[in-house]
Design an enzyme around this catalytic site. Structure first.
Site, PDB file in Angstrom:
ATOM      1  N   GLU A  94       0.699  -0.792   0.280  1.00 45.98           N
ATOM      2  CA  GLU A  94       0.213  -0.225   0.495  1.00 45.98           C
ATOM      3  C   GLU A  94       0.802   1.438   0.525  1.00 45.98           C
ATOM      4  O   GLU A  94       2.278   1.195   0.238  1.00 45.98           O
ATOM      5  CB  GLU A  94      -1.012  -0.012   1.297  1.00 45.98           C
ATOM      6  CG  GLU A  94      -1.816  -1.189   1.381  1.00 45.98           C
ATOM      7  CD  GLU A  94      -2.647  -0.790   2.701  1.00 45.98           C
ATOM      8  OE1 GLU A  94      -2.916  -0.022   3.126  1.00 45.98           O
ATOM      9  OE2 GLU A  94      -3.174  -2.251   3.340  1.00 45.98           O
ATOM     10  N   CYS A 107       3.727   8.433   1.037  1.00 45.76           N
ATOM     11  CA  CYS A 107       3.786   7.364   1.900  1.00 45.76           C
ATOM     12  C   CYS A 107       4.373   6.403   1.843  1.00 45.76           C
ATOM     13  O   CYS A 107       3.480   4.989   0.773  1.00 45.76           O
ATOM     14  CB  CYS A 107       3.264   7.226   3.412  1.00 45.76           C
ATOM     15  SG  CYS A 107       3.401   6.543   4.780  1.00 45.76           S
ATOM     16  N   CYS A 114       8.764  -6.987   7.677  1.00 47.61           N
ATOM     17  CA  CYS A 114       9.477  -6.251   8.558  1.00 47.61           C
ATOM     18  C   CYS A 114       9.603  -6.932   9.558  1.00 47.61           C
ATOM     19  O   CYS A 114       9.518  -8.171   9.589  1.00 47.61           O
ATOM     20  CB  CYS A 114       8.785  -5.154   9.016  1.00 47.61           C
ATOM     21  SG  CYS A 114      11.075  -3.907  10.179  1.00 47.61           S
ATOM     22  N   CYS A 118       9.437  -5.127  15.892  1.00 45.99           N
ATOM     23  CA  CYS A 118       8.874  -3.744  17.331  1.00 45.99           C
ATOM     24  C   CYS A 118       6.529  -4.065  17.415  1.00 45.99           C
ATOM     25  O   CYS A 118       6.529  -4.919  17.126  1.00 45.99           O
ATOM     26  CB  CYS A 118       8.100  -2.078  16.911  1.00 45.99           C
ATOM     27  SG  CYS A 118       9.881  -1.585  16.037  1.00 45.99           S
ATOM     28  N   CYS A 121       3.690  -2.378  16.598  1.00 47.02           N
ATOM     29  CA  CYS A 121       3.700  -2.072  14.899  1.00 47.02           C
ATOM     30  C   CYS A 121       3.075  -3.784  14.093  1.00 47.02           C
ATOM     31  O   CYS A 121       3.772  -4.592  14.447  1.00 47.02           O
ATOM     32  CB  CYS A 121       5.131  -1.585  14.168  1.00 47.02           C
ATOM     33  SG  CYS A 121       5.034  -1.845  12.447  1.00 47.02           S
ATOM     34  N   CYS A 342      -0.555   6.753   8.093  1.00 39.58           N
ATOM     35  CA  CYS A 342       0.614   6.927   7.242  1.00 39.58           C
ATOM     36  C   CYS A 342       1.366   6.115   8.807  1.00 39.58           C
ATOM     37  O   CYS A 342       1.356   6.154   9.997  1.00 39.58           O
ATOM     38  CB  CYS A 342       1.588   7.969   7.797  1.00 39.58           C
ATOM     39  SG  CYS A 342       3.328   7.592   6.428  1.00 39.58           S
TER      40      CYS A 342
HETATM   41  N1  SAH Z   1      10.431   0.563   9.768  1.00 37.62           N
HETATM   42  C1  SAH Z   1      10.838   2.144   9.374  1.00 37.62           C
HETATM   43  C2  SAH Z   1       9.817   2.986   8.785  1.00 37.62           C
HETATM   44  C3  SAH Z   1       8.427   2.405   8.644  1.00 37.62           C
HETATM   45  S1  SAH Z   1       7.555   2.664   9.973  1.00 37.62           S
HETATM   46  C4  SAH Z   1      10.409   2.557  11.508  1.00 37.62           C
HETATM   47  O1  SAH Z   1      10.368   2.015  12.062  1.00 37.62           O
HETATM   48  O2  SAH Z   1      11.171   3.870  11.472  1.00 37.62           O
HETATM   49  C5  SAH Z   1       6.940   3.994  10.427  1.00 37.62           C
HETATM   50  C6  SAH Z   1       6.735   4.977  11.816  1.00 37.62           C
HETATM   51  O3  SAH Z   1       5.202   4.452  12.036  1.00 37.62           O
HETATM   52  C7  SAH Z   1       7.984   3.965  12.608  1.00 37.62           C
HETATM   53  O4  SAH Z   1       7.874   5.409  13.577  1.00 37.62           O
HETATM   54  C8  SAH Z   1       7.165   3.236  13.135  1.00 37.62           C
HETATM   55  O5  SAH Z   1       7.691   3.631  14.981  1.00 37.62           O
HETATM   56  C9  SAH Z   1       5.253   4.331  13.433  1.00 37.62           C
HETATM   57  N2  SAH Z   1       4.128   2.891  13.603  1.00 37.62           N
HETATM   58  C10 SAH Z   1       4.163   1.603  13.354  1.00 37.62           C
HETATM   59  N3  SAH Z   1       3.398   1.045  14.020  1.00 37.62           N
HETATM   60  C11 SAH Z   1       2.518   2.298  14.051  1.00 37.62           C
HETATM   61  C12 SAH Z   1       1.671   2.200  15.384  1.00 37.62           C
HETATM   62  N4  SAH Z   1       1.064   1.228  15.357  1.00 37.62           N
HETATM   63  N5  SAH Z   1       0.914   3.285  15.503  1.00 37.62           N
HETATM   64  C13 SAH Z   1       1.299   4.509  15.492  1.00 37.62           C
HETATM   65  N6  SAH Z   1       2.411   4.253  14.555  1.00 37.62           N
HETATM   66  C14 SAH Z   1       3.868   2.995  14.216  1.00 37.62           C
HETATM   67 FE1  SF4 Z   2       9.706  -2.555  11.388  1.00 34.23          FE
HETATM   68 FE2  SF4 Z   2       7.223  -1.584  12.011  1.00 34.23          FE
HETATM   69 FE3  SF4 Z   2       9.625  -1.467  14.051  1.00 34.23          FE
HETATM   70 FE4  SF4 Z   2       9.316  -0.108  11.486  1.00 34.23          FE
HETATM   71  S1  SF4 Z   2       8.314   0.121  13.196  1.00 34.23           S
HETATM   72  S2  SF4 Z   2      10.949  -1.154  12.107  1.00 34.23           S
HETATM   73  S3  SF4 Z   2       8.216  -1.189  10.232  1.00 34.23           S
HETATM   74  S4  SF4 Z   2       8.178  -4.204  12.900  1.00 34.23           S
END
Ligand code: SAH
Ligand code: SF4
Length: 367
Positions: A94, A107, A114, A118, A121, A342
């Site tokens: 997406e 975005c 990934c 995290c 996420c 995003c």
């Molecule tokens: N992997 C990279 C970029 C993709 S994630 C990173 O972690 O920076 C992009 C942003 O979205 C990151 O700051 C991530 O922590 C945030 N993010 C991921 N899951 C989220 C959620 N459920 N609610 C809000 N932000 C989230």
């Molecule tokens: Fe991967 Fe999500 Fe962590 Fe970004 S926030 S590094 S997309 S697991």
């Protein structure tokens, strides 16, 4: 469909020059082809009329221009727009466009899934599937340009790109750098380097490599002000703890001419990382780092125990950072009606499950 042909959509200027030189052609062909591909949206070499028939034929034999196919696009009442692209091998990704006054941010994803897991996420919860090619990364911007068409040329609708979709961009380094080079090349999309932002969860050695390879803006997903909590939220912290990460941020910020502010992303999780004490710890670890902070209200998804911080907690946190002189913004949640926040491109259409693929087919009216 996989072919042996070189996909010119994903080659940056350096790559195209090498491609043409290897063919015995002059390097300036790179500029010509870039304009055809990215500015005029051409996919057929026969339309490239400033090249000889013989060269067009040779190109047709060894190369192709192949973008991921848009299988679904959907607008939201607040101007947000989402595209679903089908990749080779059947995965889907997406891409989301978020307008905000003069600015229009796209975005973009860098991987399918990934590997970094995290805890807050949903992409991380789904695991890693594969890296996107540079053509698939830049193909997301191309899809938006093609959608906006003439309107974009007149009004410059897409002004910014953030690599904040699915995936950790620094773990797909070469493809991401090539795609960002194309996004910022004047013969392609001509975006300002300041307006292309790579977001990383803190892959320290790759942050140092990025200093040499590119000079886009950097966002770092911090999310916690101490190692104990960050180990839990961002497991990569076990490998690259906060003091190493902050040292790398300083190197990035002070590299080259002048200083560049780093944006620190901080997801607001109710009762987890959102107390005044956390805010004060954050102020302390950001000392000496040219920093802005972006507080992101948590976006809930199924199978998560986290909840979004209250507005009061977010405001209190914001006040502490601002009082310490740190520019802090709170990201609005947008596109709720099309599920398009995003940083939350949850891969609802990732076809790791057949059910999801079927859903797309149904939306396309094929099932
Ligand atoms: N992997 C990279 C970029 C993709 S994630 C990173 O972690 O920076 C992009 C942003 O979205 C990151 O700051 C991530 O922590 C945030 N993010 C991921 N899951 C989220 C959620 N459920 N609610 C809000 N932000 C989230
Ligand atoms: Fe991967 Fe999500 Fe962590 Fe970004 S926030 S590094 S997309 S697991």
């Amino acid at each position: 469909m996989n072919t042996d042909k070189v996909n010119l959509l994903g080659l940056d200027r350096q790559g195209l020059e090498a491609f043409f030189t290897a063919m015995g052609e002059k390097a300036f062909r790179a500029s010509q082809v870039m304009k055809w591909i990215h500015q005029f949206g051409v996919e057929d070499f026969e339309q490239m009329t400033n090249m000889s028939k013989a060269l067009r034929q040779r190109l047709g034999e060894s190369a192709e221009i192949r973008a991921p196919e848009v299988v679904l696009d959907r607008g939201s009442s607040d101007g947000t727009h989402k595209w679903v692209l089908r990749l080779d091998g059947g995965n889907h990704i997406e891409t989301v466009f978020i307008p905000d006054g003069e600015r229009g941010t796209l975005c973009v994803s860098s991987q399918v899934g990934c590997a970094l897991e995290c805890s807050f996420c949903s992409t991380g919860q789904q695991g890693f599937n594969r890296n996107l090619s540079s053509a698939e990364i830049v193909g997301q911007l191309r899809a938006a340009y093609q959608y906006f068409g003439a309107r974009h040329r007149d009004e410059r609708i897409v002004t910014n790109v953030v690599l904040m979709g699915m995936g950790e961009p620094l773990l797909n380094f070469d493809n991401v750098v090539a795609a960002m080079n194309i996004m910022t090349d004047d013969d392609a999309y001509g975006l300002s380097k300041r307006r292309v932002t790579l977001s990383t969860s803190g892959v320290v050695p790759a942050m140092d490599r990025l200093i040499e390879a590119s000079d886009v803006s950097l966002a770092v997903s911090l999310h916690a002000p101490n190692d104990e909590l960050r180990n839990e939220l961002v497991p990569l912290n076990n490998k690259y703890p906060i003091d190493e990460l902050m040292a790398a941020c300083k190197r990035y910020a002070f590299a080259g001419s002048g200083k560049r502010k780093i944006t620190f992303e901080y997801v607001m999780l109710d009762g987890v990382n959102d107390t005044p004490g956390h805010a004060r710890q954050l102020v302390k670890i950001l000392e000496g780092v040219p920093a802005k902070v972006n507080l992101i209200p948590f976006n809930p998804f199924p199978q998560t125990d986290y909840t979004r911080s209250s507005q009061e907690a977010i405001t209190r946190f914001w006040e502490i950072l601002m009082a310490a002189g740190i520019t802090t913004v709170t990201r609005r949640t947008r596109g709720d009606d099309i599920d398009a926040a995003c940083g939350q491109l949850v891969g609802k259409v990732m076809d790791k499950t057949k059910r999801q693929a079927r859903r797309i087919e149904m939306q396309e009216g094929r099932a």
